[in-house]
Design an enzyme around this catalytic site. Structure first.
Site, PDB file in Angstrom:
ATOM      1  N   SER A 668       0.703  -1.370   0.079  1.00 35.95           N
ATOM      2  CA  SER A 668       0.039  -0.009  -0.044  1.00 35.95           C
ATOM      3  C   SER A 668       0.882   1.301   0.086  1.00 35.95           C
ATOM      4  CB  SER A 668      -0.989  -0.095   1.113  1.00 35.95           C
ATOM      5  OG  SER A 668      -1.932   0.994   1.230  1.00 35.95           O
ATOM      6  N   ASP A 741      -8.900  -4.863  -5.934  1.00 36.73           N
ATOM      7  CA  ASP A 741      -8.523  -4.056  -4.780  1.00 36.73           C
ATOM      8  C   ASP A 741     -10.040  -2.929  -4.326  1.00 36.73           C
ATOM      9  OD1 ASP A 741      -7.603  -2.053  -2.961  1.00 36.73           O
ATOM     10  OD2 ASP A 741      -5.476  -2.348  -4.012  1.00 36.73           O
ATOM     11  N   HIS A 775      -7.677  -5.508  -1.259  1.00 36.61           N
ATOM     12  CA  HIS A 775      -6.465  -4.684  -1.006  1.00 36.61           C
ATOM     13  C   HIS A 775      -5.471  -5.543   0.204  1.00 36.61           C
ATOM     14  CE1 HIS A 775      -3.894  -1.188  -0.322  1.00 36.61           C
ATOM     15  NE2 HIS A 775      -3.967  -1.254   0.701  1.00 36.61           N
TER      16      HIS A 775
END
Length: 800
Positions: A668, A741, A775
């Protein structure tokens, strides 16, 4: 023309050869031995401290599970068949242990076959355990009687768990409020067959707003209809024999809450109009109070659609918010209202006001207190004492006030930087009262604070006594320094001094004990084994070092088992990090790293590779500091490179590594960090970036901790975009992203476009899109393949 034709053919052949038709792979035996483990159970203790509940679930999900039908609407991802959120984790086994005699129960009559359990909840009287079971047709409610160990099914498979918990216990434990599918539920619209009646049109009324990017939003009227179909439910009441009566007609119920005395239910519903630019949490909402017969007492809140918000993380909406019941009263509502229209840029003396309302919840509310910063929570105690918190993001300041709810008098208890972990006073102890709620514990004008106890010297959990009259503290208990790290899980009985603690070390899995803080006597409650035996002899230490500007940094250093500290073989080094923003250097230099914390490898770190002869610096500190009027991102890249150089120097100065063989990685915002480090320094031989965002113009209204928008400072957004400096990338980079995601800002497109730019500019880059992953990654096939990809990449570009 012929040259152009053959040129295009050549380019197409390059594109085709760049793709690999690869099947799912498994990592090397050393890594597989750590990754293919049995997940230890989650543990929960009943509120009367008589039972320990153990909940077991598979270590990983499967691609088949991720491939179940899913609809992405208004910020939700819903399984339309089972009526639960797609990301729900299910337990396939539970067990119970009686704390008094260690008697364990694992076999329960009537337990559903092929358990897929969730929402496991003790009844308020702790005599029953309710849970949902989900199968291929839907979700049903079951209750386990803790006296007979008999399981009873209370509903058919018609519960709706898409918006709120699908059931809640009544205070007297004899009934449950449930959310079920409407009897006349509409059919879902198949948008591949349904022809639109017109175009999609959105308008603006000219108001300035600061909305960030969101995923999975509504896009058209068909989405609106499907959203309604999936999230609408009826509220019903079910007794312990399965008798059902209706409580509220069909609506979109966002939340329900019983008053402490159990006589009223606060119900929040979502209304139209819906929005195509914000998730369901910003849709219009109405909150009302009902009695147990379903009769409306009064409406207490009506919130319009929120598509316009002021700039800043301290911004909030107007109107009543934070609606909740006072824990210490039978039926008193509390709520907050902004006094600055929710706009941080307005100059006012007070930002927020806290109010209460008694039955019948109408008329003029009573003002409890006002806060000069943004309200950040309240812990109710009694008519004389409540603790009220405020915060202001720009300065990271948090304050705690002791407020007299009767007179409104207020005294400052604590004033500090929210990121100052060394001076964290701890959390106030909340004790169960006769309503079954948990107000602040008060005895003889004193309360208790339970703290984690982070210091420069280590982690020493504590219990303090706070005199509410003098505001003076007295330390009642502090954990002693030992080979095992003690953590206070729960204070059981402040009068006897009984606590629930956990003990662990780098190689000893966390286990739970009862301990008396006065006598020191303790009793083991669990005996969980270390599932990662091959890491038991790995060397682990906390490395403390400084950045060139004097900021203190740290990281957890791992060296292979049996490493020869005399001859000091030069090892390749892997650094895993995540940058964090701070407003002062002192708090940026604090650390919560602990060498006595259990070493739990996961796909979210590089720890696996210590088993293959790498040195690993895990959770390396990468602070980004902006003091005073300067914002952290004003010098983001310079500080990032300084952090990387300091980490490498620190390990290299010890003689452990070959500094020409150093790789960096992150997930991330850590992926964003990795891309910048490879483009803006020559410190690293390779990098691994997972599920990142690389073009900040695609998140133009702020990202991470940045409050400025693109038009406030276009150059900042360009500088902060690794995509813009893709031509500077010469270092091998492995890009990984989940194919689905769901995180705001980190669209899968971010990685795909960044890869295309790097590839066309000649950078040595490889992209892996993990199918069906959000994610965070959960499927066994994907995680094992990810570990294989990372292992192959590191062997090629680092070891060799």
């Amino acid at each position: 023309m012929k040259k152009l034709f053959y040129g295009l053919l050549f380019l197409l052949s390059l594109e085709a050869s760049a793709q690999e038709n690869i099947t799912f792979q498994q990592p090397s035996s050393e890594i597989l031995a750590l990754a293919d483990f049995v997940r230890p159970p989650q543990m929960r203790i009943s509120s009367d401290r008589n039972w320990i509940l153990f909940m077991y679930r598979p270590t990983y999900k499967s691609l088949t599970e991720l491939g179940q039908e899913e609809m992405k609407l208004a910020g939700l991802r819903i399984n339309p068949v089972t009526n639960v959120l797609s990301a729900e984790n299910f337990f396939n086994k539970i067990s119970l242990k009686k704390i008094a005699d260690d008697k364990e129960f694992t076999d329960f009559k009537g337990m559903p076959e092929n358990p897929a359990l969730s929402n496991v909840t003790f009844s308020p009287d702790n005599k029953k355990l309710a849970f949902t079971q989900t199968d291929a047709t839907g979700t049903a409610l079951f209750v386990l009687d803790l006296t007979t160990m008999q399981v009873t099914q209370l509903t058919s498979y018609v519960l709706n768990a898409t918006m709120d918990a699908p059931f809640k216990w009544f205070r007297n434990s004899d009934r449950l409020l449930i959310s079920t599918l409407p009897a006349n539920r509409s059919k879902l619209i198949d948008q591949t067959k349904d022809l639109p009646a017109g175009p999609i049109v959105s308008t603006s009324d000219g108001q300035v707003s600061q909305l960030r990017t969101y995923q999975d939003l509504l896009k058209n009227p068909q989405d609106e209809a499907n959203f309604e179909t999936l999230v609408q439910s009826e509220l019903k009441i079910v007794d312990l024999k399965g008798g059902i009566e209706k409580f509220r007609e069909k609506s979109i119920f966002a939340g329900t809450s019983f008053s402490p005395n159990g006589e009223y239910i606060m119900v929040t519903t979502i209304k139209k109009p819906y929005s195509y630019i914000v998730p369901y949490s910003r849709f219009p909402q109405e909150t009302a109070i009902y009695d147990l017969a379903g009769k409306l007492i009064t409406q207490v809140s009506d919130v319009p659609l929120i598509e316009v918000m002021p700039k800043g993380f301290s911004a909030t909406r107007t109107g009543r918010r934070n609606l909740h019941w006072r824990d210490d009263k039978p039926a008193t509502l509390a709520f907050v209202e902004a006094l600055d229209e929710g706009n941080p840029s307005k100059q006012v003396e007070y930002r927020d006001a806290l109010y209460t309302l008694d039955f019948p919840f109408t008329g003029q509310p009573k003002l409890i207190t006002k806060t000069k910063d943004r309200f950040a929570g309240v812990t109710w105690g009694n008519d004389q004492y409540a603790l009220v918190n405020s915060q202001w993001y720009d300065t990271r300041n948090v304050k705690t006030f002791l407020v007299d709810p009767t007179s409104g008098n207020s005294r400052l208890v604590n004033d500090r930087n929210s990121q100052d972990v060394y001076n964290d006073p701890g959390d106030v102890f909340r004790d169960r009262n006769n309503f079954g709620t948990y107000p602040m514990y008060i005895q003889n004008g004193k309360t208790l604070l339970v703290g984690k106890g982070f210091t420069k010297e280590g982690e020493f959990p504590f219990i303090d006594e706070l005199d509410l009259k003098t505001l003076k503290k007295k330390r009642l208990y502090i954990a002693k320094n030992s080979d095992l790290q003690e953590r206070i899980v729960q204070l059981i009985d402040p009068k006897t001094g009984d606590m629930l603690i956990s003990l662990q070390s780098a190689s000893v899995f966390p286990n739970y004990f009862t301990k008396n803080m006065k006598s020191g006597k303790q009793k083991a409650l669990t005996h969980l084994e270390n599932p990662f035996k091959s890491l038991e002899k790995v060397h682990k230490e906390i490395l403390n070092y400084k950045r060139k500007d004097g900021v203190d940094l740290s990281g957890t250093l791992y060296l292979p088992a049996g490493y020869d500290f005399k001859n000091k073989k030069k090892l390749p080094l892997l650094i895993w990090a995540y940058p964090r923003e701070y407003k002062d250097k002192n708090t940026a230099g604090q650390t919560t790293a602990n060498p006595k914390e259990f070493t739990y490898p996961s796909y979210g770190s590089f720890i696996y590779w210590v088993s293959k002869g790498y040195a690993v610096l895990d959770n390396a500190a990468f602070p980004i500091v902006g003091e005073g009027t300067q914002e952290p991102n004003d010098t983001f890249i310079e500080q990032l490179v300084a952090n990387g150089a300091a980490a490498i120097d620190a390990v290299d100065n010890l003689g452990y590594i070959d500094r020409k063989k150093v790789a960096v990685g992150g997930h991330s915002y850590g992926a964003f960090m990795t891309a910048h480090l490879l483009s803006n320094s020559n410190l690293f031989a390779a990098g691994i970036a997972r599920s990142g965002a690389y073009n900040r113009t695609l998140t133009p209204f702020g990202f991470q901790s940045e409050q400025r928008n693109f038009w406030d400072d276009p150059q900042l957004y360009m500088t902060m975009s690794p995509f813009v400096s893709a031509d500077k990338m010469k270092t091998p980079l492995l890009l990984v992203h989940g194919g689905a995601d769901n995180n705001p800002g980190t669209f899968t497109l971010q990685t795909e476009r960044y890869f295309q730019a790097l590839k066309n500019l000649g950078a040595p880059v490889r992209m892996v899109i993990l199918p069906r992953e959000a994610h965070g990654y959960v499927a066994k096939e994907n995680i094992f393949h990810l570990l294989w990809e990372q292992d192959q990449f590191l062997e090629k570009y680092l070891k060799n």
